[in-house]
Write an enzyme that holds these catalytic residues in place. Structure first.
Site, mmCIF file in Angstrom:
data_model
loop_
_atom_site.group_PDB
_atom_site.id
_atom_site.type_symbol
_atom_site.label_atom_id
_atom_site.label_comp_id
_atom_site.label_asym_id
_atom_site.label_seq_id
_atom_site.Cartn_x
_atom_site.Cartn_y
_atom_site.Cartn_z
ATOM 1 N N CYS A 192 50.795 34.887 51.042
ATOM 2 C CA CYS A 192 50.269 35.741 49.968
ATOM 3 C C CYS A 192 49.188 36.711 50.451
ATOM 4 O O CYS A 192 49.091 37.829 49.958
ATOM 5 C CB CYS A 192 49.729 34.891 48.819
ATOM 6 N N HIS A 250 44.352 38.189 44.960
ATOM 7 C CA HIS A 250 43.657 38.167 46.255
ATOM 8 C C HIS A 250 43.092 39.560 46.520
ATOM 9 O O HIS A 250 43.821 40.554 46.479
ATOM 10 C CB HIS A 250 44.627 37.810 47.379
#
Lengths: 328, 328, 328, 328
Positions: free
Chosen positions: B135, B227
């Site tokens: 990710c 993120h």
């Protein structure tokens, strides 16, 4: 910030809190009425009872004046106090880059105090101004000091900064709860210039900046206190992580027991997931910088308490050094 | 993660959710009894009623299998499925670096699908495995793609990663409330290797890695989803921030309307304080990467939804590409 | 919780930490290897070096044993220790409602220690068990004590409980970041029964419960430490808020300087927005309960440190009382 | 709040956003320059381009005016608009308790619109004012509606309120990160009076308040959106939890498909730990109130989106009712 100054000073072994000065809005009131106390430690009754005076050298009785003023007010007020004979230990950014004003971290550059004489001569002041750096700079600049012999060439810093750095009203909860704000106004500019002056060389007349570049990216995170910094350092001597760790462990600034000075200014954490702000920010009563995760690159994490080591405690430590040197 | 897969697939225009497979502990139960639903969108009744089967090719009916297994289980299970003729779109790390397995971001390297033939030939499988990256890698790797013509030499990434990346039980609240954890097990190693393969060149037989280094420092922050990454990119052609911005804006991966593909894979935010996870993570239904604060250095911020763009959505987009190419 | 016990005991003026007992998985290891230290105060080296023993009376050397065991393990182990002659100061819920086991808050019911003799006679034990209440009960039960003369009839409590109450792995961050969970398993049942026993009367043989009802609604909030409780108290004498405040201020439990006892067990905060967990949880070294916002109704807020006043500190205070009374 | 109004209205099927009015500081600017957009959904370009006008009936073109003004400004401005012939759907508290002004939750008291005629006659206005309650009141008042036949006598509410209720700058992050503030200025007073009017009876001339008392304790928690309320309801008919649940399930307000009206205004969650703000606040596009944990007492949890159901959406739903009734 002013509250952290009071907390650092109210039971200080060398200094006595003699005056509290603030803007006209507060002057004339008792401190407890002028300000709402926001810290966990209770405000001592005698401090609460002190009458707040104006930011005016004629109303203040002191050997040393601590300033947490906004930069624009600091420009004027700090000069007035210095002219009037006060030693000014300032946390404001107004004078940090004046060539005749020392930008101090006592563990890094106590000899820069030599600038004070230059400053007084040049400006004709009886007093003088000594500054400390921005809270983000202090954490990594202190960590860079023991690496200077390895010839630092370039520094990259990604900061994760606590909300207390912006003051009580600085960061709305709606802005930061469960969020990251990848911007802090003016911060990167300060961070990118300060370390070179701090780690520079005093040649008797001026500071020769340390010859490295700093590139910073500053981010606000939902943390109350404690700035965490991911730091990359490129060094000509290309040390291993073990050598860097050794340099941190062996760092001894050679000061002599200033009251606010932590036993170890740099604490090395060998656990895989430290330092963390919640667990490490109060190390050395908030005055130690904790480092960890020293990896190839060289990369490491530096973390310290932003309103103690990074602000009020930094100014107080500067003043202690002045006292020790007989300059108060 | 499995829940995000279900969410991405339950009303997918091309795919139908035919089987749910899980460990023995869950197999045989209805899905709603096997798992506690944790997402804001309600679990559709018909999915809740589906009976969970074992992770066994004989129990699964499907053209494409999505895998969110832990790396060690993925190693065995994904091979079994591929051998049995399934196309496996895997989010697991087990096969990402096998030289005959594509590590895909469709907007970056759709041509790497050529490896599938190599893989089938070499392993004698009727099916095959296609993987997507970690990710954290996806956010900056996608942002690097339009910068490749400027000859990337070195990349530095400081990540501020959401807790959902570690799974529901992954990060205790006592670890992260008001805190930063400057360590995510195994993360930096993955991040430092994946981008070069993704942005490498398929020479008909294998991938020639892109010739740059990545140095990462990964941090967990108290953010639910999204993120945020501070990225430094050194490029031989030394572009200005304006040129980098232009490259982002002009990026057009040339795919043809895959259902999960966002209109713009890279969204440029010109506000001084964006992107932010709370405001930008759902851009492009969670599939766009938002970039901002493009500064000298070159430095910028990249941000994306870690469990959609960074995981379930990434695998689904890979499968859509396979479908489009007639490979299912 | 075990860690808070260690923290409360390691520099205790009366007690010395002689043994650390834990499950088989940990027994035989040094403490620092058996457990990951999670508190801000550093684990003292000598405690880290202690070898963990089994939860077995034969392996433990002590006058008093502190138990933070899960209820089911506590049932068996605490009986074994009491039988073997140990005084057991337990934070577990296993024995709280046994009619011959005191459920103690020293400031409320020191005389309930009379049950110990009953207990030893009935069970034929050389030692005995003394328990303290659930963390949520302690905060409001202590606050109810000075209101007993006003004839409490009904109590309603809405708690906002810190995550530390559930143990380090107890509350996943994904469950609680920016969220409220309006349920804590088994909590309301405990809270609704404990206060009546604590505030009941020892008649020489057994406790006659105090004659009021408690209705609780328990909620988990994203706070690290400190349980905040909104409390409504209906009293036959129908006091005014000022009278209730007076009763809190005049409360003097008449203990004689137990080391862990706070100077004031109940602190009255007159500010409009206190008590708050972040500012008030460490009052009295975490052993004071802070109350505020005393309004018509009678309604007020009670707040205390859940793992100190509400758990480890509660057991240690009980043991101090035992020591003072010559019962160790 | 103003932003939530814009969000509710920009693609409304019945209403068209015709004017944006704000204080002098903003008037004359384009909306995008007058305000910083803070919501996740992007501001539509055409709204950003609208020129902000003064809060002056002469500058506004509209059939209905929505007001999110501070109470003191609302007093004056709303009267001016009503006098000038506008229908004013107000979220402000200024007129809520004027006996001739309806305090509306359409699902509870659509018939209170009869007050409009009384209002116009009494004041000589061509237009009129209709108000909606405080965000905290709405959640539990809506839940009380189906319980009215059971003869409510007393209501106790402990609220856990999201920070968005205080506006963008309302709650500093330093006040609320990892903390609870057990006070919201003026909130309890509003909450304790509004439900009785809402659930009261319109007798053709005025509202006869519902005959129950409300006692509230209001607390701010670190949650972005969604007010959670622990509610105790004493009823003469003393229903069981099952009967209360049944009443919630059977509640059908009999409105006819207003666009903002949720399919079910009260959603019953049977899971042991719901409703939760993160998971349930967007139910019914933020317009449903979720209830759960219906226990003896009667106690239950009510939760809803405070800036949609509790504010902007409430006013818009009121306006839809006005439109449906031919009153615009």
């Amino acid at each position: 910030m002013g509250q952290r100054f009071i907390e650092q000073l109210w039971d200080h072994p060398w200094f006595e809190l003699s005056s509290l000065a603030a803007s006209e809005r507060s002057a004339g009131k008792k401190y407890r009425e002028a300000a709402r106390w926001r810290l966990e430690n209770e405000l001592p009754a005698e401090v609460g009872d002190m009458k707040v005076v104006n930011v005016d050298p004629k109303e203040v009785q002191a050997d040393v004046v601590f300033s947490a003023l906004p930069a624009d007010e600091a420009k004027k007020a700090e000069a007035e106090f210095a002219k009037a004979g006060f030693a000014v230990a300032s946390n404001a950014s107004a004078y940090r880059f004046d060539p005749d004003v020392p930008l101090m971290i006592p563990e890094c550059n106590a000899d820069h105090l030599g600038l004070v004489e230059v400053q007084q001569k040049k400006r004709g002041w009886d007093g003088y101004i000594v500054t400390n750096p921005n809270c983000t700079t202090i954490m990594f600049a202190l960590a860079l000091k023991p690496l200077m012999p390895m010839e630092i060439q370039r520094v990259i810093v990604a900061s994760m900064q606590a909300v207390s750095g912006a003051g009580y009203e600085g960061v709305p909860s709606m802005a930061i709860l469960g969020n990251i704000i990848p911007f802090i106004s003016g911060e990167e500019e300060k961070v990118e210039r300060e370390a070179q002056k701090i780690l520079g060389t005093f040649d008797g007349d001026r500071i020769v900046d340390a010859p490295f570049d700093v590139s910073a990216s500053c981010h606000r995170v939902p943390v109350m206190d404690g700035h965490t910094e991911a730091v990359w350092v490129e060094m000509a001597k290309n040390p291993t992580p073990a050598e860097v760790r050794e340099a941190f462990l062996n760092f001894n600034p050679g000061l002599s027991d200033l009251p606010t000075e932590p036993k170890r200014p740099i604490i090395v954490r060998d656990e895989v997931d430290r330092p963390q702000p919640r667990l490490d920010r109060n190390a050395g009563k908030g005055m130690a910088v904790s480092v960890g995760r020293i990896r190839e690159g060289i990369r490491f994490i530096a973390m310290g308490h932003n309103t103690i080591r990074g602000a009020a405690g930094a100014s107080v430590l500067n003043a202690e050094l002045l006292s020790k040197k007989g300059m108060l």
